[in-house]
Design a protein around this motif. Structure first.
Motif, short mmCIF file in Angstrom:
data_model
loop_
_atom_site.label_atom_id
_atom_site.label_comp_id
_atom_site.label_asym_id
_atom_site.label_seq_id
_atom_site.Cartn_x
_atom_site.Cartn_y
_atom_site.Cartn_z
N MET A 1 0.81 -1.19 0.00
CA MET A 1 0.00 0.00 0.00
C MET A 1 0.86 1.27 0.00
O MET A 1 0.44 2.30 -0.49
CB MET A 1 -0.91 -0.03 1.22
N SER A 2 2.08 1.17 0.54
CA SER A 2 2.92 2.36 0.59
C SER A 2 3.36 2.78 -0.82
O SER A 2 3.55 3.97 -1.06
CB SER A 2 4.13 2.13 1.49
N TRP A 3 3.54 1.82 -1.74
CA TRP A 3 3.89 2.17 -3.11
C TRP A 3 2.76 2.91 -3.79
O TRP A 3 3.00 3.84 -4.56
CB TRP A 3 4.24 0.92 -3.91
N LEU A 4 1.53 2.52 -3.49
CA LEU A 4 0.38 3.22 -4.07
C LEU A 4 0.35 4.67 -3.59
O LEU A 4 0.14 5.58 -4.39
CB LEU A 4 -0.92 2.50 -3.69
N TRP A 5 0.60 4.89 -2.30
CA TRP A 5 0.64 6.25 -1.77
C TRP A 5 1.78 7.04 -2.37
O TRP A 5 1.65 8.23 -2.67
CB TRP A 5 0.74 6.26 -0.25
N ALA A 6 2.93 6.40 -2.56
CA ALA A 6 4.08 7.08 -3.16
C ALA A 6 3.75 7.53 -4.58
O ALA A 6 4.10 8.64 -4.99
CB ALA A 6 5.29 6.16 -3.16
N ILE A 7 3.06 6.68 -5.34
CA ILE A 7 2.68 7.04 -6.70
C ILE A 7 1.67 8.18 -6.71
O ILE A 7 1.79 9.14 -7.48
CB ILE A 7 2.14 5.81 -7.46
N ILE A 8 0.68 8.11 -5.82
CA ILE A 8 -0.34 9.15 -5.76
C ILE A 8 0.27 10.49 -5.35
O ILE A 8 0.03 11.52 -5.98
CB ILE A 8 -1.48 8.74 -4.79
N VAL A 9 1.09 10.47 -4.29
CA VAL A 9 1.72 11.71 -3.83
C VAL A 9 2.67 12.24 -4.90
O VAL A 9 2.72 13.45 -5.16
CB VAL A 9 2.45 11.48 -2.48
N GLY A 10 3.41 11.35 -5.54
CA GLY A 10 4.31 11.78 -6.60
C GLY A 10 3.57 12.42 -7.75
O GLY A 10 4.01 13.44 -8.30
N LEU A 11 2.44 11.84 -8.13
CA LEU A 11 1.65 12.41 -9.22
C LEU A 11 1.12 13.78 -8.84
O LEU A 11 1.20 14.73 -9.63
CB LEU A 11 0.49 11.47 -9.59
N VAL A 12 0.59 13.91 -7.63
CA VAL A 12 0.05 15.20 -7.19
C VAL A 12 1.15 16.25 -7.13
O VAL A 12 0.99 17.37 -7.63
CB VAL A 12 -0.66 15.05 -5.82
N LEU A 13 2.30 15.90 -6.53
CA LEU A 13 3.41 16.86 -6.45
C LEU A 13 3.92 17.21 -7.84
O LEU A 13 4.24 18.37 -8.11
CB LEU A 13 4.55 16.29 -5.61
N GLY A 14 4.01 16.23 -8.73
CA GLY A 14 4.46 16.50 -10.09
C GLY A 14 3.52 17.42 -10.83
O GLY A 14 3.95 18.33 -11.55
N LEU A 15 2.22 17.21 -10.68
CA LEU A 15 1.24 18.07 -11.35
C LEU A 15 1.27 19.49 -10.79
O LEU A 15 1.16 20.46 -11.54
CB LEU A 15 -0.16 17.47 -11.22
N ILE A 16 1.42 19.62 -9.47
CA ILE A 16 1.53 20.96 -8.87
C ILE A 16 2.80 21.64 -9.36
O ILE A 16 2.79 22.83 -9.69
CB ILE A 16 1.49 20.87 -7.33
N ALA A 17 3.90 20.89 -9.43
CA ALA A 17 5.15 21.46 -9.91
C ALA A 17 5.02 21.92 -11.36
O ALA A 17 5.50 23.00 -11.72
CB ALA A 17 6.28 20.43 -9.79
N LYS A 18 4.35 21.13 -12.20
CA LYS A 18 4.14 21.53 -13.60
C LYS A 18 3.28 22.78 -13.68
O LYS A 18 3.49 23.63 -14.55
CB LYS A 18 3.48 20.40 -14.39
N ALA A 19 2.32 22.93 -12.77
CA ALA A 19 1.45 24.10 -12.77
C ALA A 19 2.21 25.35 -12.32
O ALA A 19 1.92 26.46 -12.80
CB ALA A 19 0.24 23.86 -11.87
N ILE A 20 3.17 25.18 -11.42
CA ILE A 20 3.92 26.32 -10.90
C ILE A 20 4.98 26.79 -11.90
O ILE A 20 5.21 27.99 -12.05
CB ILE A 20 4.57 25.97 -9.55
N LEU A 21 5.61 25.85 -12.58
CA LEU A 21 6.68 26.20 -13.52
C LEU A 21 6.11 26.96 -14.72
O LEU A 21 5.04 26.62 -15.22
CB LEU A 21 7.39 24.94 -14.01
N PRO A 22 6.83 27.99 -15.18
CA PRO A 22 6.35 28.73 -16.34
C PRO A 22 6.50 27.91 -17.63
O PRO A 22 7.39 27.06 -17.74
CB PRO A 22 7.24 29.97 -16.38
N GLY A 23 5.65 28.17 -18.56
CA GLY A 23 5.72 27.46 -19.85
C GLY A 23 5.05 26.11 -19.78
O GLY A 23 4.46 25.72 -18.79
N LYS A 24 5.16 25.39 -20.88
CA LYS A 24 4.55 24.06 -20.97
C LYS A 24 5.65 23.01 -20.87
O LYS A 24 6.64 23.06 -21.57
CB LYS A 24 3.83 23.93 -22.31
#
Length: 90
Positions: free
Chosen positions: A1-24
């Motif tokens: 179950m910890s791998w599932l949480w790692a993937i979910i948290v990683g996806l959320v953090l990655g998407l937030i990071a992409k939203a914060i960074l300028p450009g596409k």
């Protein structure tokens, strides 16, 4: 179950990071999740190094460091991904 949480948290953090960074960012969703997980690990390592990894209550400092780590990894990884794919120079 910890791998599932790692993937979910990683996806959320990655998407937030992409939203914060300028450009596409031209990285695929699976790579966004991996970069977010790597950024989370980097943030946790820095939090441990400065001694704020375990605090009472919500670990706001650790979470902020995880987000900053994800931003750094997504920014560097996007440039490398684009260079590998031949879309721009790193």
């Amino acid at each position: 179950m910890s791998w599932l949480w790692a993937i979910i948290v990683g996806l959320v953090l990655g998407l937030i990071a992409k939203a914060i960074l300028p450009g596409k960012q031209a990285i695929p969703l699976w790579l966004t999740a991996i970069f977010g997980m790597l950024g989370s690990v980097l943030g946790n390592a820095i939090a441990t190094w400065i001694g704020v990894n375990n605090t009472s209550g919500i670990d706001w400092t650790r979470h902020l460091l995880q987000l900053l780590g994800a931003i750094a990894v997504v920014a560097v990884g996007d440039g490398l991904w684009a260079a590998i794919r031949g879309k721009r120079t790193a």
